[in-house]
Design an enzyme around this catalytic site. Structure first.
Site, PDB file in Angstrom:
ATOM      1  N   LYS A  80      -1.770   6.830  -8.814  1.00 12.15           N
ATOM      2  CA  LYS A  80      -0.733   5.993  -8.186  1.00 12.15           C
ATOM      3  C   LYS A  80      -0.432   4.775  -9.061  1.00 12.15           C
ATOM      4  O   LYS A  80       0.732   4.452  -9.312  1.00 12.15           O
ATOM      5  CB  LYS A  80      -1.185   5.544  -6.790  1.00 12.15           C
ATOM      6  CG  LYS A  80      -1.187   6.665  -5.763  1.00 12.15           C
ATOM      7  CD  LYS A  80      -1.642   6.141  -4.403  1.00 12.15           C
ATOM      8  CE  LYS A  80      -1.722   7.274  -3.384  1.00 12.15           C
ATOM      9  NZ  LYS A  80      -2.375   6.850  -2.133  1.00 12.15           N
TER      10      LYS A  80
ATOM     11  N   ARG B 282      -3.559  15.858   0.166  1.00  9.75           N
ATOM     12  CA  ARG B 282      -3.111  15.800  -1.226  1.00  9.75           C
ATOM     13  C   ARG B 282      -1.953  16.776  -1.482  1.00  9.75           C
ATOM     14  O   ARG B 282      -1.902  17.483  -2.494  1.00  9.75           O
ATOM     15  CB  ARG B 282      -4.261  16.110  -2.194  1.00  9.75           C
ATOM     16  CG  ARG B 282      -5.380  15.124  -2.058  1.00  9.75           C
ATOM     17  CD  ARG B 282      -6.365  15.242  -3.204  1.00  9.75           C
ATOM     18  NE  ARG B 282      -7.650  14.746  -2.762  1.00  9.75           N
ATOM     19  CZ  ARG B 282      -8.797  15.383  -2.911  1.00  9.75           C
ATOM     20  NH1 ARG B 282      -8.848  16.538  -3.538  1.00  9.75           N
ATOM     21  NH2 ARG B 282      -9.901  14.871  -2.461  1.00  9.75           N
TER      22      ARG B 282
ATOM     23  N   ARG C  82       0.122  16.150  -5.336  1.00 12.68           N
ATOM     24  CA  ARG C  82       1.003  15.114  -4.798  1.00 12.68           C
ATOM     25  C   ARG C  82       2.103  14.651  -5.750  1.00 12.68           C
ATOM     26  O   ARG C  82       3.089  14.087  -5.344  1.00 12.68           O
ATOM     27  CB  ARG C  82       0.178  13.905  -4.350  1.00 12.68           C
ATOM     28  CG  ARG C  82      -0.533  14.172  -3.058  1.00 12.68           C
ATOM     29  CD  ARG C  82      -1.391  13.017  -2.657  1.00 12.68           C
ATOM     30  NE  ARG C  82      -2.592  12.909  -3.479  1.00 12.68           N
ATOM     31  CZ  ARG C  82      -3.555  12.027  -3.261  1.00 12.68           C
ATOM     32  NH1 ARG C  82      -3.444  11.165  -2.280  1.00 12.68           N
ATOM     33  NH2 ARG C  82      -4.615  11.998  -4.037  1.00 12.68           N
TER      34      ARG C  82
ATOM     35  N   ASP D  12      -5.130  18.472  -6.621  1.00 14.02           N
ATOM     36  CA  ASP D  12      -4.171  17.531  -6.065  1.00 14.02           C
ATOM     37  C   ASP D  12      -2.763  18.027  -6.386  1.00 14.02           C
ATOM     38  O   ASP D  12      -2.496  18.425  -7.514  1.00 14.02           O
ATOM     39  CB  ASP D  12      -4.403  16.164  -6.761  1.00 14.02           C
ATOM     40  CG  ASP D  12      -3.847  14.992  -5.985  1.00 14.02           C
ATOM     41  OD1 ASP D  12      -2.672  15.072  -5.602  1.00 14.02           O
ATOM     42  OD2 ASP D  12      -4.579  14.012  -5.781  1.00 14.02           O
TER      43      ASP D  12
ATOM     44  N   GLU E 112      -0.216  10.681   3.768  1.00 10.05           N
ATOM     45  CA  GLU E 112      -0.586  11.080   5.128  1.00 10.05           C
ATOM     46  C   GLU E 112      -1.955  11.748   5.205  1.00 10.05           C
ATOM     47  O   GLU E 112      -2.302  12.587   4.375  1.00 10.05           O
ATOM     48  CB  GLU E 112       0.454  12.085   5.643  1.00 10.05           C
ATOM     49  CG  GLU E 112       0.136  12.661   7.003  1.00 10.05           C
ATOM     50  CD  GLU E 112       1.204  13.638   7.483  1.00 10.05           C
ATOM     51  OE1 GLU E 112       1.897  14.249   6.654  1.00 10.05           O
ATOM     52  OE2 GLU E 112       1.346  13.777   8.696  1.00 10.05           O
ATOM     53  N   CYS E 113      -2.732  11.354   6.227  1.00 10.50           N
ATOM     54  CA  CYS E 113      -3.968  12.050   6.554  1.00 10.50           C
ATOM     55  C   CYS E 113      -4.061  12.029   8.064  1.00 10.50           C
ATOM     56  O   CYS E 113      -4.615  11.105   8.655  1.00 10.50           O
ATOM     57  CB  CYS E 113      -5.163  11.340   5.914  1.00 10.50           C
ATOM     58  SG  CYS E 113      -6.735  12.054   6.428  1.00 10.50           S
TER      59      CYS E 113
ATOM     60  N   GLU F  94       0.247  15.526   3.336  1.00  7.66           N
ATOM     61  CA  GLU F  94      -1.040  15.824   3.965  1.00  7.66           C
ATOM     62  C   GLU F  94      -1.972  16.586   3.019  1.00  7.66           C
ATOM     63  O   GLU F  94      -1.553  17.508   2.324  1.00  7.66           O
ATOM     64  CB  GLU F  94      -0.763  16.655   5.230  1.00  7.66           C
ATOM     65  CG  GLU F  94      -1.961  17.062   6.008  1.00  7.66           C
ATOM     66  CD  GLU F  94      -2.800  15.883   6.490  1.00  7.66           C
ATOM     67  OE1 GLU F  94      -3.923  15.752   5.990  1.00  7.66           O
ATOM     68  OE2 GLU F  94      -2.333  15.102   7.349  1.00  7.66           O
TER      69      GLU F  94
ATOM     70  N   ARG G  71       0.855  -1.184   0.000  1.00  7.99           N
ATOM     71  CA  ARG G  71       0.000   0.000   0.000  1.00  7.99           C
ATOM     72  C   ARG G  71       0.890   1.232   0.000  1.00  7.99           C
ATOM     73  O   ARG G  71       1.825   1.336   0.795  1.00  7.99           O
ATOM     74  CB  ARG G  71      -0.928   0.046   1.215  1.00  7.99           C
ATOM     75  CG  ARG G  71      -1.584   1.410   1.395  1.00  7.99           C
ATOM     76  CD  ARG G  71      -3.014   1.385   1.855  1.00  7.99           C
ATOM     77  NE  ARG G  71      -3.577   2.744   1.966  1.00  7.99           N
ATOM     78  CZ  ARG G  71      -4.190   3.398   0.975  1.00  7.99           C
ATOM     79  NH1 ARG G  71      -4.344   2.835  -0.204  1.00  7.99           N
ATOM     80  NH2 ARG G  71      -4.668   4.611   1.152  1.00  7.99           N
ATOM     81  N   VAL G  72       0.615   2.156  -0.915  1.00 10.99           N
ATOM     82  CA  VAL G  72       1.309   3.447  -0.919  1.00 10.99           C
ATOM     83  C   VAL G  72       0.303   4.463  -0.371  1.00 10.99           C
ATOM     84  O   VAL G  72      -0.723   4.710  -0.974  1.00 10.99           O
ATOM     85  CB  VAL G  72       1.821   3.821  -2.329  1.00 10.99           C
ATOM     86  CG1 VAL G  72       3.123   3.102  -2.633  1.00 10.99           C
ATOM     87  CG2 VAL G  72       0.812   3.483  -3.416  1.00 10.99           C
TER      88      VAL G  72
ATOM     89  N   SER H   6      -4.646   0.172  -3.547  1.00 11.99           N
ATOM     90  CA  SER H   6      -4.888   1.579  -3.876  1.00 11.99           C
ATOM     91  C   SER H   6      -5.957   1.612  -4.937  1.00 11.99           C
ATOM     92  O   SER H   6      -5.981   0.772  -5.833  1.00 11.99           O
ATOM     93  CB  SER H   6      -3.619   2.246  -4.408  1.00 11.99           C
ATOM     94  OG  SER H   6      -3.951   3.517  -4.932  1.00 11.99           O
TER      95      SER H   6
HETATM   96 ZN   LIG Z   1      -8.124  11.195   4.879  1.00 13.33          ZN
END
Ligand SMILES: [Zn+2]
Length: 423
Positions: free
Chosen positions: A363, A296, A336, A334, A251-252, A294, A247-248, A358
């Protein structure tokens, strides 16, 4: 190499402006990015104990550079401290893998930043202050969701991956960003000069070397690091014949740490950990890579503003307007840049992912485009999605995120609603 001797009592107050011309000293070692071995590649030297040896822009420790500066300024930290790296090396041998010497395969990670004291032993003896940008250690995890998975019979205690007391054994790897600017420019398909100019402007002129030192190609950006958690034998990651679950995860903090229910981040992360552990138990290997991006990569302040805007808009928080509201507030949906995300996977020598946890096409596309084969894509099970997170989930599915279900119509999306702001 007497030229490397510096006054160890006190760092000089003399400031060398990056705009001063001809800052190449004989102590400055060249970096040949993507070269076949450590010595040919050359170490990244970004420490300040001998400014003449520096061959990179920026400082070590990402965003924590600033705290180090405060410690030095307040007299709590000796400016010329050099780390004692005795006994700090990785407990697991990692690399070198073929990706380490493929030109531009990795442009945001320095693989030789792992245990540089071993790779560049002679240079350490000569006095070079080379700092690790990657470190590896081992740990036990205690997680409520894993307890539940064991109680419900989805995971078993094997004494090896999962101990009697439900501890999960992992190898964890911290990876600081080390960016090779020509490679970053190439991957974004932009001119390196334009990239350097905009980086200079958008950091408020923080790094004049972007402009004045085109010979310096490596930058240590003041951003968060990435962390990998490995279940099973870390060396198996590089073996395509060993089943790999990955899993990639971006952060949230709200969900991952505090359990906020507006999104699926923690449930998906925990499901990834459970499945990674299960894969290791049946002879495979699992990896979770956690990226500090964090909201996106727009930041948490922006994210909370978007939540409010979503919940206050006419018609309430619906899946139909989910992405649009982010763009209204942040200027983009986004930020990211998933095209750099696979670099951490290549560091571990990964060539094939059997189970990719994902639903994000960005991704998936980035991973596949970087040359890693993906066999199965695993979406989050429906019963793990919090009610208020249905808005996010349905919006993502409608936008083309991976799912085995049919897409909802625009009308149906309007009906997927979250709580109001004051509920
Ligand atoms: Zn989240």
């Amino acid at each position: 190499m007497t030229g490397l001797k510096v006054d160890i009592k006190k760092r000089s107050n003399h400031v060398i402006l990056a705009s001063q011309s001809n800052l190449k000293f004989r102590e400055t070692l060249p970096i040949k990015w993507g070269a076949a071995n450590a010595l040919e590649r050359g170490p990244v030297v970004a420490s300040n104990t001998n400014p003449k040896a520096r061959n990179a822009i920026g400082g070590h420790s990402g965003s924590y550079t600033v705290y180090r500066a405060l410690s030095i300024a307040s007299g709590k930290f000796p400016a010329l401290h050099k780390p004692d790296l005795h006994n700090t090396q990785s407990p697991v041998p990692l690399g070198p893998y073929s990706q380490w010497s493929e030109p531009l395969k990795m442009v945001t990670v320095d693989p030789w930043g792992l245990d540089p004291q071993l790779h560049f032993k002679d240079l350490f003896t000569q006095g070079y202050d080379i700092r690790p940008t990657i470190s590896v250690t081992q740990a036990h995890l205690q997680i409520p969701e894993i307890n539940e998975a064991i109680e419900k019979g989805r995971l078993k205690i094997d004494g090896k991956i999962i101990k009697e007391n439900h501890d999960v054994r992992v190898t964890k790897v911290a990876i600081d960003p080390v960016w090779y600017l020509p490679g970053i420019a190439q991957r974004l398909n932009v001119d390196e000069g334009d990239l350097r100019r905009i980086l200079f402007q958008e950091t408020g002129g923080m790094y004049p070397e972007f402009i004045t030192r085109p010979d310096l190609k490596v930058w240590l950006p003041p951003i968060g690091s990435s962390t990998a958690y490995i279940f099973g034998d870390a060396q198996d990651l590089a073996k395509p014949e060993v089943e790999l679950t990955c899993r990639v995860h971006d952060e949230c903090n709200g969900s991952d740490v505090f359990g906020s229910d507006i999104c699926t981040c923690r449930p998906y992360l925990m499901y990834g950990i459970e499945d990674a552990a299960r894969t290791a138990q049946r002879g495979g290997v699992g990896i979770i890579v956690y990226y500090r991006k964090e909201g996106r990569a727009l930041g948490e302040v922006t994210k909370f503003l978007v939540y409010n805007a979503r919940k206050r808009q006419e018609g309430g928080d619906t899946a139909a307007t989910y992405f649009h509201r982010t763009e209204c507030v942040a200027g983009t949906e986004d930020a990211r840049f998933q095209e750099f995300m696979p670099d951490c996977l290549h560091f571990f020598g990964i060539k094939k992912i059997h189970n990719l946890h994902s639903m994000s096409n960005m991704k998936y596309d980035a991973i596949v485009k970087s040359g890693i084969e993906v066999v199965n894509r695993i979406s989050i099970p429906d019963d793990l999605i919090p009610q208020d997170a249905q808005v996010e989930m349905e919006a993502k599915k409608a936008a083309g995120y991976f799912t085995k279900e049919p897409k909802k119509t625009k009308e149906a999306l309007k009906k997927v609603k979250g709580r109001n702001i004051d509920e």
